[in-house]
Motif scaffolding. Structure first.
Motif, PDB file in Angstrom:
ATOM      1  N   LEU A  53       0.861  -1.150  -0.055  1.00 35.36           N
ATOM      2  CA  LEU A  53       0.070  -0.187   0.164  1.00 35.36           C
ATOM      3  C   LEU A  53       0.714   1.305   0.046  1.00 35.36           C
ATOM      4  CD1 LEU A  53      -2.865  -1.266   2.566  1.00 35.36           C
ATOM      5  CD2 LEU A  53      -3.037  -0.925   0.276  1.00 35.36           C
ATOM      6  N   VAL A  80      -0.848   4.354  -2.142  1.00 33.47           N
ATOM      7  CA  VAL A  80      -2.317   4.495  -1.629  1.00 33.47           C
ATOM      8  C   VAL A  80      -2.197   5.027  -0.099  1.00 33.47           C
ATOM      9  CG1 VAL A  80      -4.226   2.879  -1.004  1.00 33.47           C
ATOM     10  CG2 VAL A  80      -2.809   2.104  -2.920  1.00 33.47           C
ATOM     11  N   THR A  81      -1.272   4.604   0.567  1.00 32.86           N
ATOM     12  CA  THR A  81      -1.113   5.403   1.974  1.00 32.86           C
ATOM     13  C   THR A  81       0.366   6.016   1.972  1.00 32.86           C
ATOM     14  OG1 THR A  81      -0.272   3.418   2.962  1.00 32.86           O
ATOM     15  CG2 THR A  81      -2.645   3.767   3.048  1.00 32.86           C
ATOM     16  N   ILE A  91      -9.749  -0.703   3.118  1.00 29.45           N
ATOM     17  CA  ILE A  91      -8.882  -1.190   2.052  1.00 29.45           C
ATOM     18  C   ILE A  91      -9.501  -2.417   1.262  1.00 29.45           C
ATOM     19  CG2 ILE A  91      -6.686  -2.234   1.632  1.00 29.45           C
ATOM     20  CD1 ILE A  91      -6.412   0.690   1.818  1.00 29.45           C
ATOM     21  N   ARG A 136      -8.013  -0.448  -3.751  1.00 34.93           N
ATOM     22  CA  ARG A 136      -8.954   0.711  -3.364  1.00 34.93           C
ATOM     23  C   ARG A 136      -8.788   1.011  -1.830  1.00 34.93           C
ATOM     24  NH1 ARG A 136     -14.312  -0.973  -3.880  1.00 34.93           N
ATOM     25  NH2 ARG A 136     -15.184  -0.390  -2.102  1.00 34.93           N
ATOM     26  N   LYS A 137      -8.895   2.537  -1.828  1.00 36.28           N
ATOM     27  CA  LYS A 137      -8.857   3.073  -0.523  1.00 36.28           C
ATOM     28  C   LYS A 137     -10.207   3.792  -0.498  1.00 36.28           C
ATOM     29  CE  LYS A 137      -6.526   6.364   2.631  1.00 36.28           C
ATOM     30  NZ  LYS A 137      -5.451   7.101   3.020  1.00 36.28           N
ATOM     31  N   ASN A 186     -11.102   5.944  -4.207  1.00 35.79           N
ATOM     32  CA  ASN A 186      -9.655   6.103  -4.350  1.00 35.79           C
ATOM     33  C   ASN A 186      -8.933   4.710  -4.717  1.00 35.79           C
ATOM     34  OD1 ASN A 186      -9.483   8.944  -3.495  1.00 35.79           O
ATOM     35  ND2 ASN A 186      -9.613   8.209  -1.445  1.00 35.79           N
ATOM     36  N   TYR A 187      -8.779   4.656  -6.151  1.00 37.04           N
ATOM     37  CA  TYR A 187      -8.234   3.538  -6.969  1.00 37.04           C
ATOM     38  C   TYR A 187      -6.938   3.636  -7.309  1.00 37.04           C
ATOM     39  CZ  TYR A 187     -12.828   1.371  -7.121  1.00 37.04           C
ATOM     40  OH  TYR A 187     -13.997   0.612  -7.031  1.00 37.04           O
ATOM     41  N   THR A 188      -6.047   2.637  -7.296  1.00 42.30           N
ATOM     42  CA  THR A 188      -4.749   2.414  -7.973  1.00 42.30           C
ATOM     43  C   THR A 188      -4.739   1.151  -8.523  1.00 42.30           C
ATOM     44  OG1 THR A 188      -3.821   4.139  -6.167  1.00 42.30           O
ATOM     45  CG2 THR A 188      -2.305   2.553  -7.276  1.00 42.30           C
TER      46      THR A 188
END
Length: 462
Positions: free
Chosen positions: A401, A406-407, A422, A450-451, A455-457
């Motif tokens: 992550l 993501v974080t 998450i 996804r967060k 919020n996608y990566t």
């Protein structure tokens, strides 16, 4: 080959296309019959009638019995684009009302180039490229028109069949004699170019009007064609054909034009940041095609429903009511996108595009093809990681992550996981000790992280 030669229509690979054409045709026909609306009234309420050469007599002729009509397109590309759909769907509307449509491929006119709506000369195409483009486009026409019905099958003709055999001198004597230069320079497509001293217009494109007029004359003479439809930029070319047909055959024929489409913000319809929106799924994927319609401006969606679908007046009124009362529900947009994608690509492809559209809203990934997934990945930030990190026991989720952005830290990652924020491949993950391995990869190379809700990566393991 003579004018009566129509492109051979093979059945292999087209059975599915023919089936959904018939189903949509039947669906649309039932709606039209139920509405008891004439084809001219249908065009008027949809906002599709820009102009008509004889609006008093055309409805009478249409009411008297089926007519043969045509719309032409120059095969300047190996695929139709969404802007081509209006006249072709217009042909379909006439076909559903019992008339006989002809789609005319400009194997001859495409060698010259239409100056209408253009501020500069078109690049000339080779005969070989035009023939290739026509072969590609004819496959797409099968999805828009019914060539197999016994009642009023559509035809596809190529104007090179009757233009190529005519010598230059014969064309000047038999056709050119009927046109005055004064009349030709008065046409908007020519006048606009002549007023631009730098661009100007070549004799080649100046002559285009005569070639299109020759088409209408030939189709009237050999196929009893009485009506030409096209975009409003074709008005000059259409009226030139009407004049020629009257002078040489003493026949009364008609022209009907449809408005050129612009978006509410004034931009050209059918263009995106990535370029034109094509009918060929190899050039514009079904997912991106569907998304193009979903993203229609709120101010345009009802207009597009009228232009591009076969929904009845009552159905569109109901969709408009829902759109006004609850625009965030996007009911009208979804109806538009599904209807047009069904028409062009078929229900199965549409269903996958619809399912894919839900993925970035938390929908499941089951049944999505790799090509469609790549389209989705293209809409979110993507991070590459070394595939070897996922081998064996893999990489701790906390570490992944952070590496994927993501974080900001493992501590924050731990809090997000414990808080249920998450997701891996749209499945919530609550285990802070989770290891991510190659077994988690989609299509052997992707992860979708996804967060929170949006919020996608995407992670690409290379």
């Amino acid at each position: 080959m003579g004018i009566l030669s129509v492109f051979a229509v093979g059945s292999r690979g087209w059975n599915d296309a023919a089936a959904w054409v018939k189903s949509i045709c039947a669906f649309g026909e039932n709606r039209l019959i139920a509405g008891r609306m004439s084809i001219v009234e249908e065009f008027q309420w949809r906002g599709l009638l820009a102009d008509c050469t004889d609006l008093e007599e055309l409805p009478k002729r249409l009411a008297a019995g089926p007519v043969v009509l045509y719309a032409g397109f120059d095969p300047t590309a190996d695929s139709l684009h969404v802007g081509n759909l209006v006249p072709l769907i217009g042909l379909r509307r006439f076909q559903l009302m019992g008339h006989h449509p002809i789609a005319l491929a400009g194997g001859a006119t495409g060698l010259v180039g239409d100056p209408s709506g253009k501020t500069a000369e078109r690049q000339l195409l080779t005969r070989e490229l035009l023939e290739h483009n026509i072969a590609m486009v004819k496959e797409q026409l099968r999805k828009l028109l019914d060539f197999d019905t016994k009642k009023n099958p559509a035809r596809l003709v190529n104007n090179a069949d009757w233009t190529a055999p005519v010598s230059f001198l014969d064309f000047l004597r038999d056709i050119g004699k009927h046109f005055s230069v004064n009349m030709m320079v008065g046409k908007e497509s020519v006048r606009a170019r002549m007023e631009d001293r730098e661009a100007g217009i070549s004799y080649t494109e100046f002559s285009y009007m005569l070639l299109q007029a020759f088409d209408f004359y030939q189709l009237r003479k050999d196929l009893n064609c009485e009506l030409q439809i096209g975009g409003s930029d074709q008005w000059g070319n259409i009226t030139a054909g009407i004049d020629l047909t009257r002078k040489k055959l003493g026949a009364h024929v008609f022209g009907l034009t449809m408005p050129l489409i612009t978006n509410a913000d004034g931009s050209k319809f059918g263009k995106t940041v990535a370029g034109a929106v094509w009918v060929d799924p190899k050039k514009t994927s079904v997912y991106r095609f569907y998304q193009f319609w979903i993203r229609t401006d709120d101010r345009d969606v009802i207009k597009m429903l009228k232009y591009f679908t076969f929904f009845s007046q009552e159905e569109i009124a109901d969709l408009e009511k829902q759109h006004v009362e609850k625009p965030e529900g996007r009911v009208a947009h979804k109806a538009l996108a599904k209807a047009v994608t069904d028409l062009v690509h078929g229900p199965s492809a549409t269903a996958e595009a619809m399912k894919a559209s839900e993925i970035l809203f938390g929908g499941g990934l089951e049944g999505i093809s790799e090509e469609t997934f790549k389209d989705i990945v293209g809409e979110v930030p993507t991070k590459e990681i070394t595939r070897s990190k996922l081998d064996g026991n893999g990489i701790p989720l906390l570490e992944l992550l952070v590496e994927a952005g993501v974080t900001n830290s493992k501590g924050q990652a731990r809090k997000d996981i414990e808080g249920g924020g998450i997701n891996i491949n749209n499945v919530r993950e609550g285990n802070t000790q989770r290891q991510v391995t190659t077994a988690d990869l989609l299509f052997g190379r992707y992860l979708l992280l996804r967060k929170g809700k949006r919020n996608y990566t995407a992670v690409n393991a290379v």
